[in-house]
Design a protein around this motif. Sequence first.
Motif, mmCIF file in Angstrom:
data_model
loop_
_atom_site.group_PDB
_atom_site.id
_atom_site.type_symbol
_atom_site.label_atom_id
_atom_site.label_comp_id
_atom_site.label_asym_id
_atom_site.label_seq_id
_atom_site.Cartn_x
_atom_site.Cartn_y
_atom_site.Cartn_z
ATOM 1 N N GLU A 143 0.832 -1.205 0.000
ATOM 2 C CA GLU A 143 0.000 0.000 0.000
ATOM 3 C C GLU A 143 0.866 1.254 0.000
ATOM 4 O O GLU A 143 0.608 2.212 -0.741
ATOM 5 C CB GLU A 143 -0.932 -0.007 1.220
ATOM 6 C CG GLU A 143 -2.127 0.901 1.026
ATOM 7 C CD GLU A 143 -3.031 0.908 2.249
ATOM 8 O OE1 GLU A 143 -3.422 2.001 2.670
ATOM 9 O OE2 GLU A 143 -3.314 -0.183 2.792
ATOM 10 N N ALA A 182 3.872 1.385 -1.136
ATOM 11 C CA ALA A 182 4.516 1.443 -2.450
ATOM 12 C C ALA A 182 3.600 2.113 -3.467
ATOM 13 O O ALA A 182 4.028 2.985 -4.226
ATOM 14 C CB ALA A 182 4.887 0.035 -2.916
ATOM 15 N N LEU A 183 2.321 1.746 -3.463
ATOM 16 C CA LEU A 183 1.355 2.356 -4.381
ATOM 17 C C LEU A 183 1.291 3.864 -4.176
ATOM 18 O O LEU A 183 1.235 4.625 -5.135
ATOM 19 C CB LEU A 183 -0.039 1.751 -4.161
ATOM 20 C CG LEU A 183 -0.306 0.379 -4.760
ATOM 21 C CD1 LEU A 183 -1.603 -0.187 -4.216
ATOM 22 C CD2 LEU A 183 -0.347 0.450 -6.278
ATOM 23 N N SER A 184 1.305 4.278 -2.916
ATOM 24 C CA SER A 184 1.162 5.712 -2.652
ATOM 25 C C SER A 184 2.432 6.476 -3.039
ATOM 26 O O SER A 184 2.447 7.696 -3.013
ATOM 27 C CB SER A 184 0.796 5.965 -1.186
ATOM 28 O OG SER A 184 1.900 5.698 -0.359
ATOM 29 N N LEU A 185 3.504 5.752 -3.383
ATOM 30 C CA LEU A 185 4.695 6.416 -3.925
ATOM 31 C C LEU A 185 4.740 6.279 -5.445
ATOM 32 O O LEU A 185 5.779 6.482 -6.065
ATOM 33 C CB LEU A 185 5.962 5.820 -3.306
ATOM 34 C CG LEU A 185 6.123 6.067 -1.800
ATOM 35 C CD1 LEU A 185 7.340 5.332 -1.269
ATOM 36 C CD2 LEU A 185 6.237 7.547 -1.507
ATOM 37 N N GLY A 186 3.601 5.893 -6.018
ATOM 38 C CA GLY A 186 3.513 5.853 -7.475
ATOM 39 C C GLY A 186 4.043 4.573 -8.099
ATOM 40 O O GLY A 186 4.172 4.487 -9.314
ATOM 41 N N VAL A 187 4.372 3.576 -7.261
ATOM 42 C CA VAL A 187 4.883 2.313 -7.803
ATOM 43 C C VAL A 187 3.715 1.520 -8.394
ATOM 44 O O VAL A 187 2.727 1.268 -7.702
ATOM 45 C CB VAL A 187 5.565 1.475 -6.696
ATOM 46 C CG1 VAL A 187 5.944 0.093 -7.221
ATOM 47 C CG2 VAL A 187 6.785 2.197 -6.157
#
Lengths: 242, 332
Positions: free
Chosen positions: B203, B205-210
């Motif tokens: 989660e 990671a997603l919020s860092l654009g991954v």
Amino acid sequence: MTALLKVDGISKRFRGLVAVDRLSFEVPQGSIFAVIGPNGAGKTTLFNMIAGVFAPDGGTISFAGERIDGLTPDKVCQRGIGRTYQIVRPFPALSVEDNVIVGALLHRPRVADARIHALDVLRRLDLFGKRAQRASSLTLPDRKRLEVARALATDPKLLLLDEVMAGLRPTETDRIVSILRDLNRDTGLTILLIEHVMRAVMALAGQILVLNHGKPIAQGVPREVVQDRAVIDSYLGAEALS
Amino acid sequence: MSDMWAAIPPRGRIVLAMLLALLLVAPAVLDRYLMSVLILIFYFAFVGQAWNIMMGYAGQLSLGHALYAGLGGYVAALLWFYFGIGPWIGVFAGVAVAAAFGAVIGWLGFRFGIQGVYFALLTIAFAEFTRIAFDNMAFTGGPSGLFLLYDEHRAGEWWNLRGGPMLFYYLGLILAAGGALLTAWLSRSRLGYQWLAVREDQEAALSLGVGAFRAKMIAVLISASMTAIGGVFLAFYNNSLFPSQAFEIGRSIEIILAPVIGGLGTIFGPIIGAFILTPLGETLIALTAKFGLDLPGTKAVFYGLTLMIIITLRPDGVWPWLKRLLGLELKP
């Protein structure tokens, strides 16, 4: 000033509970905008809708003139919104530097370039000396700043800060406040923060929005908002004035 | 490439160069039996590395990796058996089929948020129903297996993997070393960082654009493809394939043991693990056979015990500990 973020009539229901109820507001470009309110007022739900964790049940969210409601979190971040989590979520087994490199890689395909940028960000956040430590070994104040550093490394136009001062001592709070103020002044970064620590809100925010039960009860400059009768009754309590 | 070499401390470079030199000249003095043990070590180091990319780096638990090895082996073997198409071409077909299966498993798992143990169950299910399918197909030989006959007049056709231990020794060494190099290169790339981020906290990671879905899919595709190459290698080395041996969960467990014991998410973990486990297993077989104690399942019990002991003593695996012991850590 033009609005960088425009929230227009968004709602979110969980089962029967209305967490956010037809909420509208605008965050001007280059401003520091605070959302305050009692626990359960819908602040984190609002953040999660902006950041793409879930889509609003109704209404629209526009960022830099484009609709972003319904996008996934990675797409929202790629558009230029960085966020932190209220309960910090560092990558525990990675070094502080590698944590920030992950963010820096968003707009830099080469790891060497990302590292240079990450080290710059770490210097700004007073974490440069701890760059080789594992993130799991950091103290809470350091983790909070790592959370900001990582989000900042993605080169956001808008930074969403979810209670980054919570649990910090006043000196630590002041340290983050000054870092954020410098960022806003030096780079024109727009900041939207949820915060309970009024000391930080008063020092930082140009505008405050007060939520209660998912609805706005007041909005304005800090000095006016803290004098507001409804705000005092529902959230701050009378001692806030003293 | 040069910065990868620079990332190894000077002592490590000496040890690595010596080890590689030793392995290069070893066939001159080794007997046939020791050669066969080393060939197995190289195989397990290579497929262990493939699994390590998926689990150790991208954090996705697969307990069905025998599927990819089996598919790779079967596809290349069938092309050879029926059409005389050599494994150097067959390996591409094997990789394509294994990658296609990997893509379906990955898509199902990652698209529908099947994570952790549930994803592992999905991988087991695919391996099991493929085993059952191969058991019931006539053209693959069914349960009685597929045999690659050893033609005398084709002996020495190294380009068709028709050769002796020497050929498989050096090919195995190339695979093991190449797998390690590939992993080292990937782990230092943008993709490698994305894998670690997803492994640590998807989660966040997603919020860092991954793009977590993409990163995980690539991990599965690379891992399945590598494992399929290992499967082709093993099929042409053994010259036989049986569905029960190729696809059963025991095979998948064998693949994961080396990286787990050696150290997940490290480049040398799978190699060290294979060097520890394979000789121990082979010694055990030799000993039990000598004393007439070679009951079925002895090896599995032994692997289980070894795993328990090492995980208790060195939860991060042998390599991180060995690295400290030998002073091979890079000073920050």
